[in-house]
Write an enzyme that holds these catalytic residues in place. Structure first.
Site, PDB file in Angstrom:
ATOM      1  N   TYR A  30       0.936  -1.295   0.171  1.00 23.30           N
ATOM      2  CA  TYR A  30       0.111   0.093  -0.169  1.00 23.30           C
ATOM      3  C   TYR A  30       0.993   1.723  -0.262  1.00 23.30           C
ATOM      4  CZ  TYR A  30      -3.283   3.844   1.529  1.00 23.30           C
ATOM      5  OH  TYR A  30      -4.073   4.498   1.975  1.00 23.30           O
ATOM      6  N   GLU A  52     -11.909   6.662   5.410  1.00 22.29           N
ATOM      7  CA  GLU A  52     -11.039   7.428   6.248  1.00 22.29           C
ATOM      8  C   GLU A  52     -11.854   7.393   8.085  1.00 22.29           C
ATOM      9  OE1 GLU A  52      -7.972   7.803   7.123  1.00 22.29           O
ATOM     10  OE2 GLU A  52      -7.448   7.284   4.439  1.00 22.29           O
ATOM     11  N   TRP A  60      -5.590   2.193  10.066  1.00 15.44           N
ATOM     12  CA  TRP A  60      -5.681   2.439   9.015  1.00 15.44           C
ATOM     13  C   TRP A  60      -5.243   0.784   8.387  1.00 15.44           C
ATOM     14  CZ3 TRP A  60      -8.597   3.171   4.968  1.00 15.44           C
ATOM     15  CH2 TRP A  60      -8.138   2.827   4.164  1.00 15.44           C
TER      16      TRP A  60
END
Length: 212
Positions: A30, A52, A60
């Site tokens: 990522y 988010e 995350w």
């Protein structure tokens, strides 16, 4: 210097990277392939601002590892489809163990899908709307280092976007959430100076055609 002072780590593959993905393969992927690279696709932008919001209070990495489940649950974050979700869909999603089962955030995503349609009608596209807030060079720090990033989880611009979104009826879009979105979608390049990806990302940003 230590990781705590530089914000950089030397990974097992010999590359110097931002500290936050550690050595986790999916997180490294990522960091290297997505984070900070400019995005103009409306569905991806909508997905990210919603995820988010789901991340609030979590990491995350937790959301990233559930992302495919979220995509399946929310019809690929096609906001025109999500906008038509009903209370029956909310109940379905609350029973989906593959996502974060938070009623407020689920309902927020449906609400935000409806608001996204309105933004597209008024501004042309989500991409055109969000990229209109891209910071100018003089609004960015002279040096993107660990100290700067830790000290600035939100900015004047992310606060401005947050206020505008809230005025338009969006929810779960606080300034810190919006800045994390800006970092991920390439509106800023916050790979730390010295990270192997920083120059790559900057090159992509320079070549990127801003929505007009």
């Amino acid at each position: 210097m230590s990781e705590e002072k530089t914000g950089l780590i030397l990974s097992a593959d010999g590359k110097t990277r931002c500290f936050w993905p550690g050595e986790l393969p999916d997180y490294l992927e990522y960091h290297d392939r997505e984070w900070g690279r400019p995005v103009s696709d409306d569905h991806r932008l909508f997905e990210k601002i919603c995820l988010e919001g789901f991340q609030s209070g979590l990491s995350w990495l937790t959301i990233l590892r559930k992302r495919e489940n979220f995509r399946a649950a929310f019809d690929g974050f096609d906001f025109e489809r999500v906008a038509r979700f009903t209370e029956k869909d909310v109940e379905r999603l609350l029973g989906n163990a593959g996502i974060v089962r938070h009623g407020g955030k689920i309902r927020s995503t449906i609400n935000n899908a409806q608001r996204a349609i309105e933004v597209c009608e008024k501004e042309g596209s989500l991409a055109r709307y969000f990229w209109s807030f891209e910071p100018q060079p003089d609004e960015r720090p002279d040096l993107v280092d660990y100290k700067t990033l830790i000290a600035n989880p939100k900015t004047e611009i992310s606060t401005r976007i947050s206020k505008d979104l809230k005025k338009r009826g969006w929810s779960f879009v606080g300034p810190t959430t919006v800045y994390a979105f800006m970092q991920a979608m390439g509106l800023v390049n916050d790979h730390i100076e010295g990270c192997a990806c920083r120059a790559e990302v900057e090159k992509e940003r320079q070549a990127f055609r801003r929505p007009v």
